[in-house]
Design an enzyme around this catalytic site. Structure first.
Site, PDB file in Angstrom:
ATOM      1  N   ARG A 242       4.302   2.029   8.188  1.00 51.11           N
ATOM      2  CA  ARG A 242       2.858   2.190   8.369  1.00 51.11           C
ATOM      3  C   ARG A 242       2.650   3.184   9.506  1.00 51.11           C
ATOM      4  O   ARG A 242       3.417   3.179  10.483  1.00 51.11           O
ATOM      5  CB  ARG A 242       2.202   0.860   8.743  1.00 51.11           C
ATOM      6  CG  ARG A 242       2.047  -0.120   7.602  1.00 51.11           C
ATOM      7  CD  ARG A 242       0.947   0.316   6.628  1.00 51.11           C
ATOM      8  NE  ARG A 242       0.745  -0.638   5.563  1.00 51.11           N
ATOM      9  CZ  ARG A 242       1.362  -0.610   4.385  1.00 51.11           C
ATOM     10  NH1 ARG A 242       2.253   0.327   4.127  1.00 51.11           N
ATOM     11  NH2 ARG A 242       1.100  -1.509   3.457  1.00 51.11           N
ATOM     12  N   GLU A 271      -5.033   7.639   7.902  1.00 48.13           N
ATOM     13  CA  GLU A 271      -4.945   8.220   6.552  1.00 48.13           C
ATOM     14  C   GLU A 271      -6.326   8.307   5.926  1.00 48.13           C
ATOM     15  O   GLU A 271      -7.144   7.412   6.129  1.00 48.13           O
ATOM     16  CB  GLU A 271      -4.038   7.343   5.673  1.00 48.13           C
ATOM     17  CG  GLU A 271      -2.607   7.372   6.158  1.00 48.13           C
ATOM     18  CD  GLU A 271      -1.704   6.396   5.413  1.00 48.13           C
ATOM     19  OE1 GLU A 271      -2.124   5.833   4.394  1.00 48.13           O
ATOM     20  OE2 GLU A 271      -0.574   6.221   5.870  1.00 48.13           O
ATOM     21  N   HIS A 289       1.492   9.113   1.629  1.00 43.84           N
ATOM     22  CA  HIS A 289       1.693   7.665   1.465  1.00 43.84           C
ATOM     23  C   HIS A 289       2.021   7.322   0.005  1.00 43.84           C
ATOM     24  O   HIS A 289       1.268   6.595  -0.658  1.00 43.84           O
ATOM     25  CB  HIS A 289       0.454   6.880   1.931  1.00 43.84           C
ATOM     26  CG  HIS A 289       0.752   5.428   2.197  1.00 43.84           C
ATOM     27  ND1 HIS A 289       0.079   4.682   3.132  1.00 43.84           N
ATOM     28  CD2 HIS A 289       1.657   4.576   1.649  1.00 43.84           C
ATOM     29  CE1 HIS A 289       0.548   3.433   3.146  1.00 43.84           C
ATOM     30  NE2 HIS A 289       1.510   3.360   2.233  1.00 43.84           N
TER      31      HIS A 289
HETATM   32  O1  LIG Z   1       2.625   1.143   1.429  1.00 48.12           O
HETATM   33  C1  LIG Z   1       2.878   0.495   0.485  1.00 48.12           C
HETATM   34  C2  LIG Z   1       3.198  -0.900   0.517  1.00 48.12           C
HETATM   35  O2  LIG Z   1       3.108  -1.531   1.585  1.00 48.12           O
HETATM   36  O3  LIG Z   1       3.540  -1.434  -0.536  1.00 48.12           O
END
Ligand SMILES: O=CC(=O)O
Length: 325
Positions: A242, A271, A289
């Site tokens: 993250r 983001e 992402h």
């Molecule tokens: O970022 C994607 C997830 O956490 O699955």
């Protein structure tokens, strides 16, 4: 037993409330709707407060927040089934206080995310996107040779978070001849890789840091200025966890001052906004992402979601419960 379970007293499929942003839809080929009655307020509003009062299962699609206010509208809620590996968008403390179980994507995304972390690392070390731009922009015939890259094999890789994703990363990079060490909440007795008790010590003994731990109060900005200093001028940071796991402002400053070797980033603090300083740098590889985004991962995700919902509605143990500790 079915007789004890109100959802199996009739033949209707059990009802599951969908919680999502309008822009986040089910992946194509949704198999859930054949097994559950999905109540999606976005496609069939309005959902009456009386109906909401009876909802026992909530399916979160994507990173839509689940706050105490969300939960106040759902007084009968017993389970939240998340569709992501990270559940930082769900207030776990509040869920635990209200005795609401939470599940995540389990290991559905782990292999694809680990592949992606390796790809980002290759991208940074061997300058793959920069080389691609060099050719496309016509610099090859004009400038000649492209700068040297760096070898992946024998790099000392420090993994922050040796969970399901981190373990897959370790497996892959060990096969490339890298040495692996890690920091996790706890030392894993079943793992032989060296364990460091904090991120700074791990960084001081690594050439590359791969960030794949969960985001929570303890891990927010776990990669801070001190960790960057410890990693050193040649060090590379890869983040597939993250954005807020890394202090992005510091990261930008370290990269701009040449105090880090490079970064491969699939996630960002704000983001979809990416600091503009990063856009200009050839030692930084950026992506939107999407480390989990393959049809294969989304198929596996549906299996996990269906298994969790079926387990819940038949009083069996959940497949991928998230523990709040
Ligand atoms: O970022 C994607 C997830 O956490 O699955």
């Amino acid at each position: 037993m079915a007789g004890e379970n109100p959802n199996f007293q009739n033949t209707d499929p059990p009802t599951v409330l969908v919680h999502r942003f309008p822009t986040f839809d089910f992946p194509p080929g949704n198999r859930l709707s054949t097994q559950f009655h999905l109540l999606d307020p976005i496609t069939s509003p309005p959902t009456s407060p009386v109906l909401l009062h009876s909802i026992r299962a909530l399916l979160c699609i994507g990173p839509v927040p689940v706050t105490p206010e969300t939960l106040n509208r759902l007084p009968s809620l017993q389970i939240i089934v998340g569709s992501s590996a990270g559940v930082d968008h769900i207030d776990l403390t509040e869920c635990s206080r209200r005795n609401i179980a939470v599940t995540n994507a389990g290991s559905a995304f782990s292999e694809d995310t680990a592949d992606y972390a390796v790809a980002l690392l290759f991208g940074v070390l061997r300058r793959l996107p920069a080389g691609d731009r060099y050719v496309r922009d016509g610099f090859w015939p004009v400038n000649g040779d492209f700068p040297l890259g760096f070898k992946l094999g024998a790099k000392r890789v420090g993994i922050l978070g040796l969970g399901s994703i981190g373990s897959e990363v370790a497996k892959r990079l060990a096969a490339f001849g890298c040495s692996i060490a890690y920091f996790s909440r706890k030392k894993k007795t079943s793992v032989l890789f060296p364990y460091y008790e904090n991120a700074i010590d791990l960084a001081a003994n690594s050439d590359v840091l791969i960030v794949c731990c969960a985001l929570n109060d303890e891990t927010h900005h776990i990669v801070n200025k001190d960790v960057m200093v410890a990693l050193g001028k040649e060090g590379v940071i890869i983040n597939v966890g993250r954005g807020p796991l890394v202090d992005e402002k510091q990261l930008v400053e370290f990269l701009v001052r040449g105090e880090l070797g490079g970064a491969g980033l699939d996630v960002f603090e704000n983001e979809p906004n990416v600091p503009k300083e990063l856009l200009e740098r050839d030692n930084v590889v950026l992506s939107p992402h999407c480390s989990v985004a393959t049809p294969e991962s989304f198929e596996a995700l549906q299996d996990v979601i269906i298994a969790n919902l079926k387990a819940f509605f038949s009083n069996k143990p959940l497949v991928s419960p998230v523990q709040k500790d």
